[in-house]
Motif scaffolding. Sequence first.
Motif, PDB file in Angstrom:
ATOM      1  N   UNK A   1      40.521  52.851   7.382  1.00  0.00           N
ATOM      2  CA  UNK A   1      40.781  54.288   7.582  1.00  0.00           C
ATOM      3  C   UNK A   1      40.123  55.117   6.498  1.00  0.00           C
ATOM      4  N   UNK A   2      40.156  54.632   5.264  1.00  0.00           N
ATOM      5  CA  UNK A   2      39.531  55.368   4.159  1.00  0.00           C
ATOM      6  C   UNK A   2      38.016  55.413   4.309  1.00  0.00           C
ATOM      7  N   UNK A   3      37.428  54.316   4.795  1.00  0.00           N
ATOM      8  CA  UNK A   3      35.983  54.289   5.031  1.00  0.00           C
ATOM      9  C   UNK A   3      35.599  55.309   6.104  1.00  0.00           C
ATOM     10  N   UNK A   4      36.417  55.410   7.149  1.00  0.00           N
ATOM     11  CA  UNK A   4      36.171  56.415   8.196  1.00  0.00           C
ATOM     12  C   UNK A   4      36.252  57.822   7.617  1.00  0.00           C
ATOM     13  N   UNK A   5      37.236  58.054   6.743  1.00  0.00           N
ATOM     14  CA  UNK A   5      37.382  59.370   6.124  1.00  0.00           C
ATOM     15  C   UNK A   5      36.171  59.695   5.251  1.00  0.00           C
ATOM     16  N   UNK A   6      35.670  58.709   4.520  1.00  0.00           N
ATOM     17  CA  UNK A   6      34.463  58.908   3.707  1.00  0.00           C
ATOM     18  C   UNK A   6      33.295  59.347   4.589  1.00  0.00           C
ATOM     19  N   UNK A   7      33.152  58.678   5.743  1.00  0.00           N
ATOM     20  CA  UNK A   7      32.083  59.040   6.674  1.00  0.00           C
ATOM     21  C   UNK A   7      32.255  60.438   7.246  1.00  0.00           C
ATOM     22  N   UNK A   8      33.488  60.802   7.571  1.00  0.00           N
ATOM     23  CA  UNK A   8      33.758  62.136   8.106  1.00  0.00           C
ATOM     24  C   UNK A   8      33.435  63.223   7.079  1.00  0.00           C
ATOM     25  N   UNK A   9      33.792  62.975   5.815  1.00  0.00           N
ATOM     26  CA  UNK A   9      33.487  63.946   4.761  1.00  0.00           C
ATOM     27  C   UNK A   9      31.983  64.124   4.630  1.00  0.00           C
ATOM     28  N   UNK A  10      31.247  62.997   4.628  1.00  0.00           N
ATOM     29  CA  UNK A  10      29.795  63.069   4.517  1.00  0.00           C
ATOM     30  C   UNK A  10      29.168  63.832   5.669  1.00  0.00           C
ATOM     31  N   UNK A  11      29.632  63.577   6.898  1.00  0.00           N
ATOM     32  CA  UNK A  11      29.086  64.275   8.062  1.00  0.00           C
ATOM     33  C   UNK A  11      29.418  65.767   8.029  1.00  0.00           C
ATOM     34  N   UNK A  12      30.634  66.098   7.598  1.00  0.00           N
ATOM     35  CA  UNK A  12      31.018  67.519   7.536  1.00  0.00           C
ATOM     36  C   UNK A  12      30.174  68.257   6.501  1.00  0.00           C
ATOM     37  N   UNK A  13      29.856  67.596   5.396  1.00  0.00           N
ATOM     38  CA  UNK A  13      29.026  68.232   4.378  1.00  0.00           C
ATOM     39  C   UNK A  13      27.612  68.446   4.888  1.00  0.00           C
ATOM     40  N   UNK A  14      27.077  67.469   5.616  1.00  0.00           N
ATOM     41  CA  UNK A  14      25.742  67.627   6.190  1.00  0.00           C
ATOM     42  C   UNK A  14      25.729  68.739   7.236  1.00  0.00           C
ATOM     43  N   UNK A  15      26.823  68.847   7.994  1.00  0.00           N
ATOM     44  CA  UNK A  15      26.925  69.904   8.997  1.00  0.00           C
ATOM     45  C   UNK A  15      26.877  71.284   8.328  1.00  0.00           C
ATOM     46  N   UNK A  16      27.644  71.461   7.260  1.00  0.00           N
ATOM     47  CA  UNK A  16      27.666  72.754   6.581  1.00  0.00           C
ATOM     48  C   UNK A  16      26.361  73.038   5.840  1.00  0.00           C
ATOM     49  N   UNK A  17      25.601  71.985   5.534  1.00  0.00           N
ATOM     50  CA  UNK A  17      24.303  72.206   4.887  1.00  0.00           C
ATOM     51  C   UNK A  17      23.284  72.800   5.856  1.00  0.00           C
ATOM     52  N   UNK A  18      23.615  72.850   7.139  1.00  0.00           N
ATOM     53  CA  UNK A  18      22.752  73.549   8.091  1.00  0.00           C
ATOM     54  C   UNK A  18      22.656  75.027   7.742  1.00  0.00           C
ATOM     55  N   UNK A  19      23.645  75.531   7.014  1.00  0.00           N
ATOM     56  CA  UNK A  19      23.667  76.944   6.622  1.00  0.00           C
ATOM     57  C   UNK A  19      23.081  77.163   5.236  1.00  0.00           C
TER      58      UNK A  19
END
Length: 288
Positions: A88-106
């Motif tokens: 579960x923690x590994x999944x959360x790490x991946x979600x955080x990374x993806x969310x940061x990349x998403x916001x870097x679109x801006x």
Amino acid sequence: MAIHDSPMKSKATNDAALEILGSVGRLIPTSPFLERLARYISTYGGSDKVLTVLQYTLKLLVPFMEWRARLQHSHGKRARPISNSTSSLVKLIGLIGDSQMLFRLLGLLPTMNWASGLEKDPNPNPRLLAIERLQALSMLIYYPLDNFYFFGKHSLYPMTTQRQTNLSLWATRAWAAYVALSLLHLREDVNVLEQRGQTLRTMIKEQKETKDLVVSTGPSDSDIKAEYQAIKKKRSALVLDFIANLFWFPQAVHWSLEKGFFGNEHLLSVFGFIANIASFKKDLDALA
């Protein structure tokens, strides 16, 4: 009489209800640190930094939990050498990374605004101005590459795996250039701070020379104290900034190479944790 009392009773009931609701807010602790943290998280950079600190904390926690599970299994205290929480923690790490990349679109637009601002109000120090221009250029290269990598990674744009790898490598190389330039910027910042320190010593000397005059023409105690505190705060910020960039640099070098540089991924997590904690503290101190 009851008719006349009902508005008073209604008011008393309303006051009691409001008091109960107010008690919820009073239970929440208040402190200057929490106020600064709330202001910090409300910004894009602040929320991104807090998520990054959380991400690297989890990256260090996961291998520790796995090691503990293996140790407990070897001593007969666990049926399997596996921690049930790590997946579960590994999944959360991946979600955080993806969310940061998403916001870097801006991220490209603020960078363009920063690059434009450098020319509207250029740094009077020619070395610092040159470094800042190169930093802006490196970020103008970084964001489009990182954004296209994100599109390819999530199949939003058809792209081969090799092209994704190339985009990731060159984006990281642009970031590595920015980090290296930040270290050079810090070197110049230290020189500028030393000049301010020399000016402060001159102010103290002038004050001593004019203290016996009836009408003093030297700097006041408040001027000296204010400048001393400003230099002290700036020096602390430079130290934290240096620590952050010093530990970001090996990460940037590792990810800039197709086969990497370090064989131990946990070491990279340690670098990232130290760098982001230092940067987080510097940003919070700036809000004090």
